[in-house]
Scaffold this motif. Structure first.
Motif, PDB file in Angstrom:
ATOM      1  N   UNK A   1       0.831  -1.207   0.000  1.00  0.00           N
ATOM      2  CA  UNK A   1       0.000   0.000   0.000  1.00  0.00           C
ATOM      3  C   UNK A   1       0.869   1.262   0.000  1.00  0.00           C
ATOM      4  N   UNK A   2       1.944   1.257   0.761  1.00  0.00           N
ATOM      5  CA  UNK A   2       2.842   2.409   0.803  1.00  0.00           C
ATOM      6  C   UNK A   2       3.518   2.610  -0.553  1.00  0.00           C
ATOM      7  N   UNK A   3       3.968   1.492  -1.171  1.00  0.00           N
ATOM      8  CA  UNK A   3       4.597   1.578  -2.491  1.00  0.00           C
ATOM      9  C   UNK A   3       3.612   2.117  -3.523  1.00  0.00           C
ATOM     10  N   UNK A   4       2.351   1.636  -3.458  1.00  0.00           N
ATOM     11  CA  UNK A   4       1.336   2.090  -4.408  1.00  0.00           C
ATOM     12  C   UNK A   4       1.069   3.585  -4.225  1.00  0.00           C
ATOM     13  N   UNK A   5       0.995   4.058  -2.993  1.00  0.00           N
ATOM     14  CA  UNK A   5       0.775   5.480  -2.708  1.00  0.00           C
ATOM     15  C   UNK A   5       1.957   6.306  -3.219  1.00  0.00           C
ATOM     16  N   UNK A   6       3.166   5.807  -3.016  1.00  0.00           N
ATOM     17  CA  UNK A   6       4.358   6.512  -3.487  1.00  0.00           C
ATOM     18  C   UNK A   6       4.380   6.575  -5.006  1.00  0.00           C
ATOM     19  N   UNK A   7       3.989   5.481  -5.677  1.00  0.00           N
ATOM     20  CA  UNK A   7       3.950   5.470  -7.145  1.00  0.00           C
ATOM     21  C   UNK A   7       2.916   6.460  -7.665  1.00  0.00           C
ATOM     22  N   UNK A   8       1.764   6.542  -7.012  1.00  0.00           N
ATOM     23  CA  UNK A   8       0.727   7.490  -7.423  1.00  0.00           C
ATOM     24  C   UNK A   8       1.204   8.927  -7.241  1.00  0.00           C
TER      25      UNK A   8
ATOM     26  N   UNK B   1       3.686   9.662  -9.982  1.00  0.00           N
ATOM     27  CA  UNK B   1       2.997   9.889 -11.261  1.00  0.00           C
ATOM     28  C   UNK B   1       2.322  11.263 -11.301  1.00  0.00           C
ATOM     29  N   UNK B   2       1.722  11.675 -10.182  1.00  0.00           N
ATOM     30  CA  UNK B   2       1.086  13.001 -10.130  1.00  0.00           C
ATOM     31  C   UNK B   2       2.127  14.108 -10.263  1.00  0.00           C
ATOM     32  N   UNK B   3       3.257  13.934  -9.590  1.00  0.00           N
ATOM     33  CA  UNK B   3       4.324  14.926  -9.710  1.00  0.00           C
ATOM     34  C   UNK B   3       4.887  14.969 -11.130  1.00  0.00           C
TER      35      UNK B   3
END
Length: 170
Positions: free
Chosen positions: A13-20, A23-25
Motif C-alpha cells: 500500500x505504501x509503495x502504491x501510494x508513493x507510485x501514485x 505519477x502526479x508529480x
C-alpha cells in the motif's frame, strides 16, 4: 506468518501510494515544462525548457534595462532625447543588478564630441553653412546638397518638397 503478511500488505500500500504521488508529480512537471501527459519525459525536454527559460529571463532583463536606460536618458536636461537614444553606444553603458547605470555620462560626453547636434538648440549648417542673408530657398537648397552628400533619401524627398513649397509662395 500473519504478521509478515500484514507487513507485506502495508509495504504494498505504501509503495502504491508513493507510485501514485510520483505519477502526479511527473504530470505536474510535464505540464510546467510544456509536455502533454502522454509525452515521455526525456532529458532533452528538460534541457530545452531550461534554455527557453534562460532565454526568456534574459530577454525580460534586457527589456527592463532598456527601460531604465531610456528613463535616465529622458531625465537629461538640454539634450535631444530621441537623437541620444538612437546614437548612444550602449556597449559603453552598464546597468548593475541594483539598477544603477554606469558609464552613461561618459558615453554622452563622447557622443556630444562627435555629434554636437544632440544638445538642444544646437544648430548645424552642414559642411557649407548658408550666409546670414540667405533666403529660405537658398538655405533649403544648401541642406538638400548636404543630404545628397550624406545619401539621406528621406531628407532629400522632404527638402525637395519644402523647396517646391517655398518657391510656390513667391
Amino acid at each position: 506468518v500473519k504478521t509478515i503478511r500484514e507487513e507485506a500488505k502495508e509495504n504494498r500500500l505504501a509503495r502504491k501510494a508513493a507510485e501514485e504521488e510520483r505519477d502526479n508529480l511527473a504530470l505536474k512537471f510535464k505540464d510546467v515544462i510544456g509536455l502533454k501527459p502522454e509525452d515521455p519525459l526525456k532529458d532533452e525536454s528538460i534541457t530545452l525548457y531550461k534554455e527557453n527559460l534562460t532565454k526568456n529571463m534574459n530577454a525580460a532583463l534586457e527589456k527592463a534595462n532598456e527601460r531604465l536606460l531610456q528613463a535616465e536618458i529622458k531625465s537629461l536636461d538640454g539634450y535631444d532625447v530621441k537623437l541620444v537614444s538612437r546614437l548612444l553606444d550602449r556597449s559603453k553603458v552598464t546597468i548593475e543588478e541594483d539598477g544603477t547605470i554606469k558609464g552613461l555620462k561618459e558615453a554622452i560626453t563622447a557622443l556630444e564630441e562627435e555629434f554636437p547636434q544632440i544638445r538642444k538648440g544646437t544648430q548645424t549648417g552642414g559642411a557649407n553653412p548658408p550666409p546670414n542673408n540667405a533666403t529660405e530657398v537658398e538655405v533649403l537648397e544648401q541642406k538638400l546638397k548636404q543630404a545628397h552628400k550624406d545619401g539621406d533619401a528621406l531628407s532629400i524627398v522632404s527638402l525637395t518638397r519644402q523647396i517646391f513649397e517655398a518657391r510656390s509662395k513667391k
